[in-house]
Each structure stands twice: as structure tokens, then as C-alpha cells.
Motif scaffolding. Structure first.
Motif, PDB file in Angstrom:
ATOM      1  N   ARG A 109       0.859  -1.188   0.000  1.00 50.65           N
ATOM      2  CA  ARG A 109       0.000   0.000   0.000  1.00 50.65           C
ATOM      3  C   ARG A 109       0.896   1.240   0.000  1.00 50.65           C
ATOM      4  O   ARG A 109       1.592   1.514   0.990  1.00 50.65           O
TER       5      ARG A 109
ATOM      6  N   SER B 196       0.472   4.413   0.393  1.00 53.42           N
ATOM      7  CA  SER B 196       0.239   5.476   1.368  1.00 53.42           C
ATOM      8  C   SER B 196       0.779   5.153   2.746  1.00 53.42           C
ATOM      9  O   SER B 196       0.956   6.051   3.572  1.00 53.42           O
ATOM     10  N   THR B 197       1.061   3.874   3.015  1.00 55.71           N
ATOM     11  CA  THR B 197       1.544   3.486   4.343  1.00 55.71           C
ATOM     12  C   THR B 197       2.798   2.626   4.310  1.00 55.71           C
ATOM     13  O   THR B 197       3.486   2.507   5.323  1.00 55.71           O
TER      14      THR B 197
ATOM     15  N   ALA C 101       5.683   2.207  -5.441  1.00 58.90           N
ATOM     16  CA  ALA C 101       4.882   2.747  -4.337  1.00 58.90           C
ATOM     17  C   ALA C 101       5.317   4.169  -4.010  1.00 58.90           C
ATOM     18  O   ALA C 101       4.487   5.042  -3.722  1.00 58.90           O
TER      19      ALA C 101
ATOM     20  N   ASP D 118       2.849   7.472  -4.213  1.00 58.09           N
ATOM     21  CA  ASP D 118       2.541   8.284  -3.029  1.00 58.09           C
ATOM     22  C   ASP D 118       3.279   9.609  -3.007  1.00 58.09           C
ATOM     23  O   ASP D 118       2.849  10.551  -2.354  1.00 58.09           O
TER      24      ASP D 118
ATOM     25  N   ASP E  90      -4.114   2.743  -4.779  1.00 52.05           N
ATOM     26  CA  ASP E  90      -3.265   2.614  -3.593  1.00 52.05           C
ATOM     27  C   ASP E  90      -2.731   1.191  -3.441  1.00 52.05           C
ATOM     28  O   ASP E  90      -2.582   0.684  -2.332  1.00 52.05           O
TER      29      ASP E  90
END
Length: 530
Positions: free
Chosen positions: A262, A264-265, A417, A421, A502
């Protein structure tokens, strides 16, 4: 000196016993048991203190003393001892030190009761431990994944629980006995302390040389320290994403791995391997091939390359006496930056790298994307490596993900990723307990440009014929490996990395020869399964 180098005659010959008591307590609390015997009458204190400390797993001791009661040549001093026990907690008890004045010096009149009032001659303290319910390892939605019916890739992450060996007991401490259940691999091992909890510890009097009883008689028990059950460990694994990843690569006849993250994290959503038995998704080491060009172009933008620059995709380019060429001996001529990236032109990129970058600047860019650091997942994982290129040829090779560059599917999933992001984040596998000490996200200054370039790979570049639907962004890669033989095609692994929304991912097919043909179709199947 009070202990360790001979006892001060002046201190021990003072009218009261306080000096002897202070020296005795200092030796006890520092673990300098050999210095207890010169302070006592019998020469047995060191042996018994050592045995009790080993039996109970004493990690530290605090002793506070009260006022001495003196009666001629005799005295008593009350004390409270607090023993920090390995794997259990703190046990406190009260006792009394008897003292005698011998030849003008105060000495502790040592017997086993001076260490603990319940001890008699020939006796020692020992412990037995009963472990409570072990915590579970769970997926992000709370589903237990420490069961035999989960996929082999998840089983490798979770790890196994098995009987403790003698080596385990030596490592884990006196709270454990051979045969106790302990984590032997994976999360079960790295989070053993949390999953196991603390045992209920029974401290008991036993005869010297005897083993503690599992269920001792009440008169033998001097204390019971209640334990706590184990706590669960929650992984970031999303079981629906995991199912899509497994379904995408099942049936592959070549070794294949897929990792999803993911953006965003940084949370790891899925890890899939074919065949089982080795977690190549996390531990495999591969050259990234042309997927590394995401980082190389980021470095070039930072060095002043304009996104509107005109590049030349020649058939070959010579750097430091070495001839580099494109896949299939292609030559596209004049190209925009986006076109050169989308078609994965080696020669256009290498020409710009040779003019604008050096080993230090490309290494700095690689390190912004997590190279040369441990990933600290809580399970074994490759630490991606980018040795600083030494010379123009090594720099050119590294810029297209060859040479000495090594990565894993897990790490390469963090690269798209980061573009998605706008920040590179380390991958996170365990969410509860929350990871501590994570580095701050590293901003990707030109993420917007890189997103557009990765989109072009899918719409008009090397992956245009794969059949992706939706807003997929990606980069193909063909990573050569093995010994170079002039005139022969080298073996190569096939890569595809990318993101949609995401969800970012990396797919590798060992000996796949082509990222577009071997890996990208699996990525399409994965995304269609979400």
C-alpha cells in the motif's frame, strides 16, 4: 576498596556493623558474589548466591536495609530484596542478616536463611514456570493466519512453533525448559516474547541438586508470580489481495514471486511465491534490470535533465570501452524523455547518465529508494544493495539495473509505491505492535513526471500489448544474469513493477527472459483479481 580488591580494615572494624552490611549489599547487588565470602563467617555465601541467581534467572537485584539491632558482639539487620527475574518480573521478599563481631571485625554470620528465611541447610531456591495461552498471528482483518490451511507463502512469514531445545533455553533464559513451545522461525520467532506472554512462576525450596517440582507441595512454595497470556501480532496482509496475488501466479512453471504494497503506508498487502519452500519474494536477490530506470530518471531530473529534453536512442553507445545496446538491437532515434522511458531505451538513458551523473549522485538517488539499508520486517528479508559505481562503465551498467545492483521483489515494490505516493516508505509487515523507529518518508521530488512516464509504459510503451485496463502505471524490466559470453544472449529474469490506485506491486519470473511477456501478464491478472 569495599569489594573485589580486599575489604577495608577500617570500614569493617568500625564500632557498628553498618560498614560490613554496606559492603555485603554492594557485592550482592552488583553480582560480585565472590566478594561475599570474605565478608561472612562461613565461606558459603558465594556458592549459594550464585546457585540461586542461576536457578531463578536473576537479572538484577536491589536491596534496602533497615536499622541494625546490636547486642554486644551480635547484630541483626532487616532487609528487603527485589529480584528482577528473567521472563517473569520482579519478586520482593524480606529477610534478616545476622552478624557477629570476630576479632574486632563485623562479619555476616552466613547460613542459607541469611539469603532467604525459608532456606535450611543443603537447600536452595528454584523456579518452575507454567505458560499460559499463546497469542495468535492475525491478518489485517483479524483472521488467524497461524493455521495450517493458509498459503505456503503466509506460512513462511508466520513461521513455526516447536519444542524448545537446549540452545533455545540457553538463549531465552530460565523461564524456559526443554520442550516448552517456542517460535522457531518467522514472526513466531521474532515476536516470541509478545506471543508467549509471561509464565506463572512458582519459586520453591528444593534440595541442592534437585530439579524443581512442576506442582510443588505448599510448604515448599515461597512465592507465586502470576503470569500474563500472550498477545496477538497483527500483520498488514490483506487476505483478499493475498488471494489475488496467489491466483495470479499459480500454475507458473518457472519460479515466480509477487509482492503488493500500500503506497500510502508502506504496508505489505500480499506475498506470493511459486514454487513454495523459499520465500524469494522477500529473500530472493536479483538485479532489477530496467525497473531501476525509475530511479535513474529521478536522479537525472535532480541533475537538471528537462522533461522536455530531446534524447537520442541510438543502436549502441560506448562508455569506458564497453558497448551498450538496446533490447533486440533496437534504435528509435530522436525521442522525448517519456518515449525513451516507455520504450526502455538503454542507450538514451546511458548517454544522459554519462553526461550528468557520477557514482555518488546515483548512489544517493538509490538510497532515497531504500537501497543500502536493512528493511527490518521482523522476518528474513534481503537488504537491497547498491555499491557506489567505480568508473564510467560501472555507472552506466548500474543505471540500467545491472552490474552489482541487488534487490528483491519486496524492495522493488516500494519503488513504484514511492512514485504513487510521492514518498518512499520502508515496507511494514507488522502493524500491531506498531513498528517503532521507522525512518521519515523520503520525498520523491519529481513524482508527477515519473507517474506520467510509467503510465506511458502501459499505454504506448513496452507493456502496451499486455491488455491492462484501468489507470495502471508500470515499468518492465529484463535483468540479465550469469557469465557474459560474446555473441551469445544472456539468460534473464523478467520484471514488471507498477501501481494502480493505492496498490503497488512487483512481479518477477526467474529466467522469464522478458518482463513484458513473462511478468506483466501476471500483474494484469493480479489487478483483475482485486
Amino acid at each position: 576498596a569495599l569489594v573485589g580488591g580486599g575489604v577495608s580494615w577500617y570500614l569493617l572494624s568500625r564500632p557498628g556493623p553498618e560498614g560490613t552490611v554496606a559492603a555485603y549489599v554492594a557485592a550482592w547487588t552488583s553480582g560480585d558474589y565472590a566478594s561475599l565470602d570474605p565478608l561472612s563467617t562461613t565461606g558459603q555465601a558465594a556458592e549459594l548466591h550464585t546457585a540461586v541467581a542461576e536457578n531463578l534467572g536473576v537479572e538484577s537485584v536491589e536491596v534496602t536495609t533497615g536499622e541494625a539491632v546490636v547486642d554486644g558482639g551480635q547484630a541483626t539487620v532487616p532487609f528487603t530484596a527485589a529480584l528482577d527475574l528473567s521472563g517473569t518480573g520482579t519478586w520482593s521478599y524480606e529477610g534478616e542478616l545476622p552478624l557477629l563481631r570476630v576479632d574486632g571485625e563485623w562479619k555476616v554470620d552466613f547460613s542459607p536463611a541469611a539469603l532467604h528465611p525459608a532456606l535450611g541447610p543443603g537447600q536452595v531456591l528454584a523456579r518452575s514456570d507454567v505458560w499460559g495461552e499463546r497469542g495468535r498471528v492475525r491478518a489485517a482483518d483479524g483472521t488467524p493466519v497461524d493455521t495450517p490451511d493458509v498459503s505456503g507463502s503466509i506460512q513462511m512469514i508466520v513461521g513455526e512453533v516447536g519444542p524448545a531445545t537446549a540452545d533455545d533455553v540457553a538463549e531465552l533464559g530460565p523461564a524456559y525448559r526443554e520442550g516448552d513451545p517456542v517460535g522457531r522461525s518467522g514472526i513466531q520467532r521474532s515476536h516470541q516474547e509478545r506471543l508467549a506472554g509471561t509464565p506463572t512462576t512458582v519459586i520453591q525450596v528444593v534440595e541442592e541438586g534437585a530439579e524443581p517440582a512442576a506442582e510443588p507441595d505448599d510448604p515448599a512454595v515461597v512465592a507465586t508470580l502470576e503470569g500474563t497470556p500472550g498477545q496477538d501480532v497483527t500483520l498488514s496482509i490483506d487476505l483478499e489481495v493475498q488471494q489475488a496475488a496467489a491466483a495470479a501466479i499459480i500454475g507458473q512453471d518457472k519460479a515466480t514471486a509477487l509482492v503488493a504494497i500500500r503506497p500510502s503506508t508502506g504496508e505489505v498487502l500480499a506475498v506470493a511465491n511459486v514454487p513454495g519452500g523459499f520465500n524469494r519474494a522477500l529473500e530472493g536477490q536479483y538485479a532489477p534490470g530496467s525497473t531501476f530506470k525509475i530511479i535513474s530518471y529521478d536522479a537525472l531530473f535532480g541533475a537538471g535533465l528537462s522533461p522536455d529534453a530531446a534524447l537520442d536512442c541510438a543502436e549502441t553507445v560506448d562508455v569506458g570501452g564497453w558497448t551498450f545496446k538496446n533490447a533486440g538491437d533496437a534504435a528509435y532515434g530522436a525521442q522525448s524523455v517519456t518515449e525513451a522511458f516507455a520504450t526502455s531505451c538503454n542507450t538514451a538513458l546511458i548517454s544522459e547518465v554519462a553526461d550528468r551523473l557520477d557514482g555518488a549522485s546515483l548512489t544517493a538517488a538509490a538510497e532515497r529508494y531504500g537501497f543500502n539499508r536493512d528493511l527490518d520486517l521482523g522476518v528474513p528479508a534481503l537488504s537491497p544493495s547498491f555499491p557506489t559505481p567505480d568508473g564510467a562503465t560501472a555507472l552506466a551498467a548500474a543505471s540500467i539495473g545491472q552490474g552489482q545492483v541487488l534487490t528483491s521483489p519486496l524492495h522493488m515494490a516500494t519503488v513504484p509505491a514511492a512514485v504513487a505516493d510521492g514518498n518512499w516508505r520502508p515496507p511494514v509487515l507488522v502493524t500491531d505492535p506498531a513498528p517503532a523507529g521507522l525512518p521519515e518518508p523520503a520525498p520523491v521530488a519529481d513524482a508527477d513526471r515519473l507517474r506520467a512516464m510509467m503510465r506511458a509504459v502501459v499505454t504506448s510503451g513496452t507493456a502496451k500489448d499486455v491488455g491492462f485496463t484501468g489507470e495502471v502505471h508500470g515499468k518492465t524490466g529484463t535483468a540479465e544474469y550469469g557469465a557474459y559470453v560474446e555473441g551469445e544472449e544472456m539468460s534473464a529474469h523478467g520484471w514488471f513493477v507498477g501501481f494502480e490506485g493505492d496498490v503497488a506491486f512487483a512481479v518477477i519470473v526467474e529466467d522469464g527472459q522478458s518482463g513484458a511477456k513473462a511478468a506483466a501478464p501476471l500483474a494484469r491478472r493480479f489487478l483483475e483479481g482485486l
